[in-house]
Design an enzyme around this catalytic site. Structure first.
Site, PDB file in Angstrom:
ATOM      1  CE1 TYR A 102     -44.685 -12.534 -26.579  1.00 51.05           C
ATOM      2  CE2 TYR A 102     -44.434 -14.332 -28.168  1.00 51.05           C
ATOM      3  CZ  TYR A 102     -43.969 -13.152 -27.598  1.00 51.05           C
ATOM      4  OH  TYR A 102     -42.804 -12.591 -28.058  1.00 51.05           O
ATOM      5  CE  LYS A 136     -45.104  -9.954 -29.037  1.00 53.01           C
ATOM      6  NZ  LYS A 136     -44.644  -8.550 -28.988  1.00 53.01           N
TER       7      LYS A 136
END
Ligand code: NDP
Length: 266
Positions: free
Chosen positions: A174, A178
């Protein structure tokens, strides 16, 4: 009387209760959570909102109905497409163009988590998260690039995360997705600049949605304890910033990563 006072106001200066009226905005992952809040905020301010979803059909229709039935100029229309599938995104783009013409604002919000400490993380965990958050943003931005470029005040708004800056145990996939959005946004901002269109990125801290509700309570307490404002964000606190970025008023801001994180990195 000075000529300054006598000048006609420009569109930017003319007061309006519906600052996004006439603007078509597409929100990926608009069926739930932050995306739903963004869709409703844009609709509340007069936009025509395309509510993209992958699987939550009923929820997406409900979001669209709430926007359309509200006492504003805003209307909304659900549309299914998986952001990881380029063919589906191109089909969505063609359907949106046929029905509404080119869009003005693209909000790349769709994202998932698939948390596991690095040693246990499988290649599938890695690819699933990168595919939605990073490749999905690439797919949608490429599909709608020409729309945004020719739009009057075109906008790309990418929803990243505080985790992209800080990293987090169990979230290497993640965090990579991101933080990838930061460089993507800056590069896109440079490539769009000669058209007057802008690209910006929002990095929210923990925000009240199903994604955060899935975190065990005791870990939520630990997380809150590290936030100077001592609470998670509300969806509307993120959506309000998207509304500003979607407006013509934000025109001189581009390539930025804007934190909405309760002061967590102060
Ligand atoms: P939710 O899990 O509540 O909602 C996720 C949304 O993304 C749903 O509408 C879902 O649609 C959609 N989605 C997921 N996969 C796809 C796909 N392949 N194609 C199209 N749509 C898809 O998440 P949040 O609202 O919490 O998060 C929204 C964004 O904000 C994400 O990018 C997330 O990383 C980011 N963020 C969230 C934070 C938080 O604390 N909640 C903090 C910082 C950033 P459907 O249900 O139809 O599958």
């Amino acid at each position: 009387m000075t000529t300054e006072l006598a000048q006609r106001p420009t569109d930017l200066e003319r007061p309006s209760h519906q600052p996004l009226a006439g603007r078509t905005c597409l929100v990926t992952g608009g069926s739930r959570g932050i995306g739903r809040g963004i869709a409703r905020e844009l609709g509340r301010h007069g936009a025509t909102v395309i509510v993209n979803y992958r699987s939550s059909e009923d929820a997406a229709h409900e979001v669209a109905d709430v926007i359309t039935e509200a006492d504003t100029e805003g209307t909304a229309h659900p549309i299914q497409a998986d952001v990881t599938d380029r063919t589906e995104i191109e089909t969505m783009r063609d359907a949106v163009r046929d029905a509404f013409g080119p869009i003005d604002v693209l909000v790349n919000n769709a994202g998932i988590t698939c948390d596991r400490t690095f040693q246990k993380m499988t290649a599938e965990d890695w690819h699933r998260v990168i595919d939605v958050s990073l490749h999905g943003t690439f797919n949608c931005t490429q599909a709608f690039y020409d729309d945004v470029k020719v739009a009057d005040h075109g906008r790309v708004i990418n929803i990243s995360s505080v985790i992209g800056k800080q990293g987090n145990v169990g979230q290497a996939n993640y965090a990579a997705a991101k933080s990838g959005l930061f460089g993507f946004t800056r590069s896109l901002a440079l490539e769009l600049a000669d058209s007057g269109a802008t690209a910006n990125c929002i990095a929210p801290g923990f925000t009240h949605t199903e994604m955060v509700e899935a975190i065990p309570d005791e870990i939520q307490d630990d997380l809150r304890a590290e936030i100077p404002l001592e609470r998670f964000a509300s969806v509307s606190e993120v959506a309000g910033l998207v509304r500003y970025l979607a407006s013509k008023q934000s025109g001189y801001m581009t390539g930025e990563v804007i934190d909405v994180n309760g002061g967590i990195d102060l």
